[in-house]
Design a protein around this motif. Structure first.
Motif, PDB file in Angstrom:
ATOM      1  N   VAL A 331       2.942 -31.973 -18.675  1.00 37.75           N
ATOM      2  CA  VAL A 331       3.355 -33.382 -18.721  1.00 37.75           C
ATOM      3  C   VAL A 331       3.337 -33.868 -20.168  1.00 37.75           C
ATOM      4  O   VAL A 331       4.132 -34.700 -20.580  1.00 37.75           O
ATOM      5  CB  VAL A 331       2.399 -34.242 -17.859  1.00 37.75           C
ATOM      6  CG1 VAL A 331       2.745 -35.718 -17.939  1.00 37.75           C
ATOM      7  CG2 VAL A 331       2.399 -33.755 -16.421  1.00 37.75           C
ATOM      8  N   LEU A 332       2.412 -33.311 -20.948  1.00 34.21           N
ATOM      9  CA  LEU A 332       2.271 -33.710 -22.351  1.00 34.21           C
ATOM     10  C   LEU A 332       3.071 -32.801 -23.276  1.00 34.21           C
ATOM     11  O   LEU A 332       3.000 -32.917 -24.491  1.00 34.21           O
ATOM     12  CB  LEU A 332       0.786 -33.649 -22.748  1.00 34.21           C
ATOM     13  CG  LEU A 332      -0.141 -34.494 -21.870  1.00 34.21           C
ATOM     14  CD1 LEU A 332      -1.572 -34.038 -22.000  1.00 34.21           C
ATOM     15  CD2 LEU A 332      -0.001 -35.960 -22.239  1.00 34.21           C
ATOM     16  N   GLY A 333       3.806 -31.877 -22.678  1.00 33.53           N
ATOM     17  CA  GLY A 333       4.582 -30.936 -23.487  1.00 33.53           C
ATOM     18  C   GLY A 333       3.687 -29.926 -24.177  1.00 33.53           C
ATOM     19  O   GLY A 333       4.027 -29.387 -25.223  1.00 33.53           O
ATOM     20  N   LYS A 334       2.494 -29.672 -23.603  1.00 32.81           N
ATOM     21  CA  LYS A 334       1.559 -28.740 -24.241  1.00 32.81           C
ATOM     22  C   LYS A 334       1.272 -27.529 -23.353  1.00 32.81           C
ATOM     23  O   LYS A 334       1.625 -27.522 -22.176  1.00 32.81           O
ATOM     24  CB  LYS A 334       0.247 -29.459 -24.540  1.00 32.81           C
ATOM     25  CG  LYS A 334       0.373 -30.494 -25.643  1.00 32.81           C
ATOM     26  CD  LYS A 334      -0.990 -30.999 -26.021  1.00 32.81           C
ATOM     27  CE  LYS A 334      -0.920 -31.878 -27.250  1.00 32.81           C
ATOM     28  NZ  LYS A 334      -2.235 -32.410 -27.602  1.00 32.81           N
ATOM     29  N   GLU A 335       0.590 -26.575 -23.951  1.00 33.98           N
ATOM     30  CA  GLU A 335       0.177 -25.368 -23.233  1.00 33.98           C
ATOM     31  C   GLU A 335      -1.334 -25.256 -23.347  1.00 33.98           C
ATOM     32  O   GLU A 335      -1.901 -25.679 -24.338  1.00 33.98           O
ATOM     33  CB  GLU A 335       0.719 -24.108 -23.919  1.00 33.98           C
ATOM     34  CG  GLU A 335       2.129 -24.183 -24.404  1.00 33.98           C
ATOM     35  CD  GLU A 335       3.089 -24.051 -23.272  1.00 33.98           C
ATOM     36  OE1 GLU A 335       2.698 -23.444 -22.264  1.00 33.98           O
ATOM     37  OE2 GLU A 335       4.206 -24.560 -23.391  1.00 33.98           O
ATOM     38  N   VAL A 336      -1.943 -24.622 -22.351  1.00 35.21           N
ATOM     39  CA  VAL A 336      -3.377 -24.354 -22.462  1.00 35.21           C
ATOM     40  C   VAL A 336      -3.532 -22.996 -23.142  1.00 35.21           C
ATOM     41  O   VAL A 336      -2.909 -22.014 -22.724  1.00 35.21           O
ATOM     42  CB  VAL A 336      -4.042 -24.330 -21.074  1.00 35.21           C
ATOM     43  CG1 VAL A 336      -5.538 -24.063 -21.203  1.00 35.21           C
ATOM     44  CG2 VAL A 336      -3.818 -25.657 -20.369  1.00 35.21           C
ATOM     45  N   TYR A 337      -4.337 -22.947 -24.189  1.00 33.37           N
ATOM     46  CA  TYR A 337      -4.534 -21.684 -24.904  1.00 33.37           C
ATOM     47  C   TYR A 337      -5.316 -20.714 -24.034  1.00 33.37           C
ATOM     48  O   TYR A 337      -6.332 -21.059 -23.450  1.00 33.37           O
ATOM     49  CB  TYR A 337      -5.295 -21.936 -26.210  1.00 33.37           C
ATOM     50  CG  TYR A 337      -4.969 -20.872 -27.206  1.00 33.37           C
ATOM     51  CD1 TYR A 337      -4.114 -21.116 -28.266  1.00 33.37           C
ATOM     52  CD2 TYR A 337      -5.469 -19.575 -27.061  1.00 33.37           C
ATOM     53  CE1 TYR A 337      -3.773 -20.132 -29.159  1.00 33.37           C
ATOM     54  CE2 TYR A 337      -5.140 -18.579 -27.944  1.00 33.37           C
ATOM     55  CZ  TYR A 337      -4.293 -18.868 -28.987  1.00 33.37           C
ATOM     56  OH  TYR A 337      -3.955 -17.878 -29.861  1.00 33.37           O
ATOM     57  N   LYS A 338      -4.813 -19.484 -23.941  1.00 32.63           N
ATOM     58  CA  LYS A 338      -5.517 -18.497 -23.114  1.00 32.63           C
ATOM     59  C   LYS A 338      -5.865 -17.277 -23.945  1.00 32.63           C
ATOM     60  O   LYS A 338      -5.107 -16.917 -24.844  1.00 32.63           O
ATOM     61  CB  LYS A 338      -4.606 -18.055 -21.970  1.00 32.63           C
ATOM     62  CG  LYS A 338      -4.371 -19.160 -20.986  1.00 32.63           C
ATOM     63  CD  LYS A 338      -3.414 -18.705 -19.914  1.00 32.63           C
ATOM     64  CE  LYS A 338      -3.126 -19.850 -18.989  1.00 32.63           C
ATOM     65  NZ  LYS A 338      -1.870 -19.717 -18.312  1.00 32.63           N
TER      66      LYS A 338
END
Ligand code: PEP
Ligand code: MN
Length: 653
Positions: A331-338
């Motif tokens: 929704v925020l145009g972000k990714e969760v770092y994995k």
């Protein structure tokens, strides 16, 4: 002051300028930005700006108006991204640091490390020197705690962070930790800041309980001025008259800091609230407010914790929080770092998995033990990844979202060109759109997957599509006469365009291409609809962001690779294509096998069978259960009822 260099300024001009400024008593930092090269000159010295302006190679000189210089947005417009081992903090990724307040024992820290890693945290926290209010409270294990933290780091591959409270401990911290934490109580311990800054290691600087945002940035300036350029800020709550929570978590500090500074900012909802059941909601709010990540206290047994148990999450609470963040990020145009093993890092994890082979009807597809072939890093060679469209296209964003390592996106005119380039070894991977949540499937790519049996689906990425109205740098909305975009782009922004019915809508072959076109034409009346990345690539201006009618607009991309190039360790999704025998109930039989094996079908799509009018191919996506054998057994069953069957990919969704 900031000295913006002329585009054609060369090394000799730069060298002379630096010498001039140093001679006047300034410290000089060079910053190579995407658009320009600047020199930042800071210090107590004074010089007439006009004297600098006339020097060769200088385009313009801008005074920094804030008391903090190196930390200011004026000094550096682009967001700073701090590199910690393989992890980047800042930018478009959300980083979660988790672990106990304090290292208590080997068993405790190893167990904590394993469970936070399992949930998706990428950096481990654990205090060894605890600044406690009471001298009678647990003070931490000291150096032994740091050693145990390092052991946990080695066991899990996670970088670690711990708080430093004294200059005397510098050598220890240099040896054992990846990020040094300056705690809230020491935010204005300027001698500590100077020495820690000089180490040059990544530092997390927590806001003091009675510090203003200005104070926080001034403390960051101490670290930066002493040579550290890896500074991460942290909001952890301030003292107010409210006593219900331990501190008042000032989430408004995030957008304020983002405006004033280029430094990344994390939020600590644990110390920010002091109450376990308030932590997750504030963590999500922090992410929504624009934080670059979180530092959260998690304990395997919070009720037995030696410090801050009441605010420490149970492992399962972290797991739930991570899922919620995962849902919020797009929704925020972000990714969760994995971490690579948990995600889909194709470069660092190479795994021989179930064959999932190119079986045609009649052949047997075998399962088999997944075995790790080990990690191999080739950091110096960027991956070449093909996408269709112009630079700045949504597909290019999908590349940045999916691949965490060094990469070079390579644009192609058509989807077919990407498939060909993979076979010719010109690129390592391709990224192709397969389905949009509003417009449906991209059939051409389903057909190409069928036509190129040597290419497999290696992964998938979903991104949110946010359209922007983009114009020339000096244009305003009132100047616009014509809007260019891909027909899909125009259709997806119908409501917005209806409000401007006087604008002529011109279909173009590509959204980012439309931005390139208006940039080339240079007409103030032209605008394009595309993603904001395209505006950046072509140095255009976003006139209005979020002009799409439906905000729930997502596109799913497939990552494609040559067959056998990479096998994923824990696949959870399979895509296959089949044509059924020409007899009653043939498709039903296939679905029945899936149902009876409890395999969850995620998608069913039919396409005309090439060259056989009125016959169809069925594309099926299913979830792979933990027991992969169940999947392979049912696939072998299904194949008995087909006259064509092929696995398109076994991957992680
Ligand atoms: C901590 O992170 O354990 C800690 C003591 O935090 P703060 O300095 O924000 O109180
Ligand atoms: Mn704590």
């Amino acid at each position: 002051m900031i000295i913006v260099l002329e585009h054609n300024a060369g090394e000799p001009e730069k060298r002379d300028l630096k010498a001039f400024l140093k001679d006047k008593g300034f410290r000089v930092r060079e910053i190579v930005g995407e658009e320009e090269i600047i020199l930042g000159a800071v210090g107590t010295a004074h010089v007439d700006l006009r004297e600098v302006e006339v020097l060769p190679g200088v385009a313009r000189v801008i005074p920094i108006t804030k008391p903090y210089k190196l930390a200011s947005r004026e000094f550096k417009r682009e967001d700073t991204v701090v590199q910690v081992g393989p992890i980047k903090i800042g930018g478009q990724r959300i980083v979660v640091i988790a672990g106990p307040c304090a290292v208590e024992s080997r068993e405790q820290i190893i167990e904590a490390a394993q469970c936070v890693k399992e949930s998706g945290a990428v950096i481990l926290r654990g205090g060894a020197f605890k600044p406690r209010t009471s001298p009678y409270s647990f003070q931490g294990l000291g150096e032994k705690g740091l050693k145990l933290l390092k052991e946990a780091s080695e066991a899990t591959g996670m970088p670690v962070i711990s708080e430093i409270v004294s200059i005397e401990h510098l050598d220890m911290f240099k040896e054992y930790v990846d990020i040094l934490q300056i705690g809230a109580r020491n935010m204005q311990n300027f001698e500590l800041l100077k020495k820690v800054g000089a180490l040059g290691k990544p530092v997390l600087l927590k806001r003091g309980p009675a510090a203003t945002i200005n104070d926080l940035l001034m403390s960051a300036e101490y670290l930066l001025a002493n040579g550290d350029d890896s500074v991460i800020l942290c909001e952890r709550g301030i003292r107010t008259f409210e006593t219900y929570t331990r501190n008042t978590l000032d989430l408004s500090a995030i957008p304020v800091v983002k405006k004033l500074s280029h430094l990344p900012i994390l939020v600590d909802p644990s110390h920010g609230t002091g109450i376990r059941d308030k932590v997750s909601s504030m963590a999500l709010a922090a992410i929504a407010a624009g934080a670059d990540g979180l530092i959260v206290e998690v304990h395997p047994e919070p009720d037995r914790a030696l410090s801050d148990g009441a605010q420490s999450l149970y492992p399962e609470q972290l797991e739930k929080l991570m899922r919620d963040i995962e849902a919020l990020a797009p929704v925020l145009g972000k990714e969760v770092y994995k971490l690579p093993e948990y995600g889909d890092d194709l470069r660092t994890v190479s795994v021989e998995g179930p064959a999932g082979g190119r079986a045609s009807a009649g052949e047997t597809v075998s399962g088999g033990e997944a075995k790790t072939a080990g990690l191999h890093k080739e950091e110096s060679v960027p991956l070449r990844i093909g996408f269709q469209g112009e630079r700045g296209a949504f597909s290019e964003r999908a590349i940045y979202g999916y691949f965490q390592q060094d990469k070079e996106p390579v644009p192609f005119v058509s989807f077919k060109d990407i498939f060909d380039a993979i076979l010719q070894n010109k690129i390592d991977y391709g990224v192709i759109p397969i389905e949009n949540s509003l417009a449906g499937s991209i059939h051409q790519n389903y057909d190409l997957l069928l036509r190129y049996p040597d290419i497999r689906i290696a992964g998938e990425k979903k991104i949110r599509i946010v359209h922007s109205l983009i114009g020339l740098p000096d244009a305003e909305i009132k100047d616009i006469r014509k809007v260019y975009s891909h027909p899909q782009g125009l259709a997806q922004c119908l409501k917005f365009l209806e409000k401007h019915s006087e604008w002529e809508q011109v279909p173009y072959y590509d959204t980012a291409g439309a931005v390139e076109f208006i940039a080339r034409e240079g007409q103030k009346g032209n605008a394009a609809i595309a993603g904001r990345e395209a505006a950046k690539v072509y140095k255009m201006k976003v006139l209005k962001e979020g002009v799409e009618t439906n905000p729930k607009n997502y596109t799913r991309f497939f990552v494609i690779a040559p067959e056998g190039k990479n096998k994923i360790k824990n696949p959870d999704r399979a895509s296959f294509v089949l044509s059924t025998l020409d007899k009653p109930g043939a498709l039903y039989l296939t679905l029945k096998i899936l149902a009876e094996s409890h395999l969850n079908m995620k998608k069913l799509e039919s396409r005309p069978f090439p060259g056989k009018p009125w016959e169809y191919m069925f594309y099926i996506d299913v979830e792979i259960p933990e027991d992969q054998e169940v999947f392979y057994r049912s696939v072998n069953e299904i194949k008995k009822n087909t006259d064509y069957f092929r696995i398109l990919g076994i991957y992680k969704s």
